[in-house]
Design an enzyme around this catalytic site. Structure first.
Site, PDB file in Angstrom:
ATOM      1  N   ASN A   1       0.771  -1.246   0.000  1.00  0.00           N
ATOM      2  CA  ASN A   1       0.000   0.000   0.000  1.00  0.00           C
ATOM      3  C   ASN A   1       0.802   1.295   0.000  1.00  0.00           C
ATOM      4  O   ASN A   1       0.242   2.351  -0.303  1.00  0.00           O
ATOM      5  CB  ASN A   1      -0.934   0.023   1.217  1.00  0.00           C
ATOM      6  CG  ASN A   1      -1.929  -1.105   1.195  1.00  0.00           C
ATOM      7  OD1 ASN A   1      -2.537  -1.377   0.173  1.00  0.00           O
ATOM      8  ND2 ASN A   1      -2.094  -1.779   2.320  1.00  0.00           N
ATOM      9  N   TYR A   2       2.077   1.245   0.359  1.00  0.00           N
ATOM     10  CA  TYR A   2       2.804   2.502   0.539  1.00  0.00           C
ATOM     11  C   TYR A   2       4.066   2.657  -0.309  1.00  0.00           C
ATOM     12  O   TYR A   2       4.465   3.770  -0.623  1.00  0.00           O
ATOM     13  CB  TYR A   2       3.186   2.682   2.020  1.00  0.00           C
ATOM     14  CG  TYR A   2       1.999   2.954   2.903  1.00  0.00           C
ATOM     15  CD1 TYR A   2       1.448   4.228   2.990  1.00  0.00           C
ATOM     16  CD2 TYR A   2       1.392   1.936   3.626  1.00  0.00           C
ATOM     17  CE1 TYR A   2       0.343   4.490   3.779  1.00  0.00           C
ATOM     18  CE2 TYR A   2       0.286   2.176   4.418  1.00  0.00           C
ATOM     19  CZ  TYR A   2      -0.227   3.452   4.493  1.00  0.00           C
ATOM     20  OH  TYR A   2      -1.340   3.692   5.268  1.00  0.00           O
ATOM     21  N   LEU A   3       4.708   1.548  -0.665  1.00  0.00           N
ATOM     22  CA  LEU A   3       5.998   1.645  -1.345  1.00  0.00           C
ATOM     23  C   LEU A   3       5.835   1.727  -2.857  1.00  0.00           C
ATOM     24  O   LEU A   3       5.022   1.008  -3.442  1.00  0.00           O
ATOM     25  CB  LEU A   3       6.858   0.426  -0.997  1.00  0.00           C
ATOM     26  CG  LEU A   3       7.225   0.297   0.482  1.00  0.00           C
ATOM     27  CD1 LEU A   3       7.902  -1.043   0.741  1.00  0.00           C
ATOM     28  CD2 LEU A   3       8.119   1.446   0.909  1.00  0.00           C
TER      29      LEU A   3
END
Length: 296
Positions: free
Chosen positions: A253-255
């Site tokens: 979800n973030y990288l």
């Protein structure tokens, strides 16, 4: 005061990768908060703590009821502003009483189209992964050690984003099983080393080609066993270090996936070693796009 609160909130969201807040699921009954919904009771101010000045101590439940606890030194002006925000308030009062996630994101989008509080979190996660990979990856390391370096880089991101979990219930048994495998592998290695010594003596004395052939076979076998042992040792280290850290959340979800794809291509490691099928399907665009020269 509104501008001050907004500035301090953005400072924390950027510096600590905090969620903006107001993200609680409808079925989540626990008292969870994010940056914009922090209450006075969730922070303590220390002019000096553990040899550092202007320290803010955070203690609250974040998303999914994961505790966030941190002690961080801040700029003097940030510290003074927090004191102003807390003045005259009760522990249960909002710290940022003139701010919420909607108004914060509206302000950010006016500065740059598409900019939201979450963008700070995703940027900081990605830049941390890139820096950690650059620092931890050793060109001379074998593949298992490089993969351990990747997981350690990802773990730094997970810690930054507070992606914690409870240790698996069978964790102790898993570690015990791995240790048993390591012990068995050590015994086999010791036996093969002794066999090699015996064959070396015999080969020296007889010059027999059959003995030399056996010796060569045993030496190859020893190399295989030592490689297998290293993989087991890396696996045990990785499992121990990650027992209370959830690596999947930040990865999914973030990288920026191009960082991972580029790293795998640079070091000629199969993407399957890092991404599972779901992740490979989601990031197919990055797998096709990024080459080994990409840097975030």
């Amino acid at each position: 005061m509104k501008v001050r609160q907004r500035a301090v909130a953005v400072y924390f969201i950027d510096k600590l990768a905090l969620r903006a807040g107001n993200e609680k699921d409808a079925d989540e009954s626990a008292d969870t908060v994010g940056c914009c919904s922090l209450r006075v009771e969730h922070i303590k101010l220390h002019e000096e703590l553990e040899g550092k000045e202007f320290v803010v101590e955070f203690d609250f439940l974040g998303k999914d009821s994961i505790r966030y606890y941190n002690k961080i030194p801040v700029e003097k002006q940030i510290f003074k502003n927090l004191g102003l925000f807390m003045k005259g308030k009760e522990p249960g009062d909002d710290l940022f009483d003139r701010l919420n996630t909607t108004t914060l994101n509206k302000h950010l989008s006016e500065l740059m189209p598409g900019l939201t509080a979450k963008v700070f979190r995703t940027y900081n996660a990605s830049i941390t992964l890139q820096a950690q990979l650059d620092n931890l990856t050793n060109a001379d390391d074998p593949a298992p050690s490089k993969l351990l370096a990747y997981n350690r880089a990802n773990r730094a991101v997970a810690i930054l984003c507070n992606h914690q979990r409870a240790a698996p219930k069978n964790f102790t048994q898993q570690m015990s099983n791995l240790q048993a495998k390591l012990n068995a592998k050590d015994e086999t290695i010791a036996d093969v080393k002794q066999e090699i010594k015996d064959l070396q003596k015999e080969a020296k004395a007889t010059k027999d080609s059959k003995i030399l052939k056996q010796l060569d076979s045993k030496q190859k076998r020893l190399a295989q066993l030592e490689d297998q042992r290293q993989k087991l040792e890396v696996q045990a280290t990785d499992k121990e270090e990650n027992k209370e850290i959830a690596l999947g959340t930040s990865k999914l979800n973030y990288l920026d996936p191009r960082i991972t794809v580029s790293w795998c291509k640079k070091w000629e490691l199969p993407i399957e070693k890092v991404y599972n099928r779901t992740q490979r399907d989601k990031f197919a665009w990055a797998i096709d796009m990024a080459d080994e020269t990409f840097v975030f």
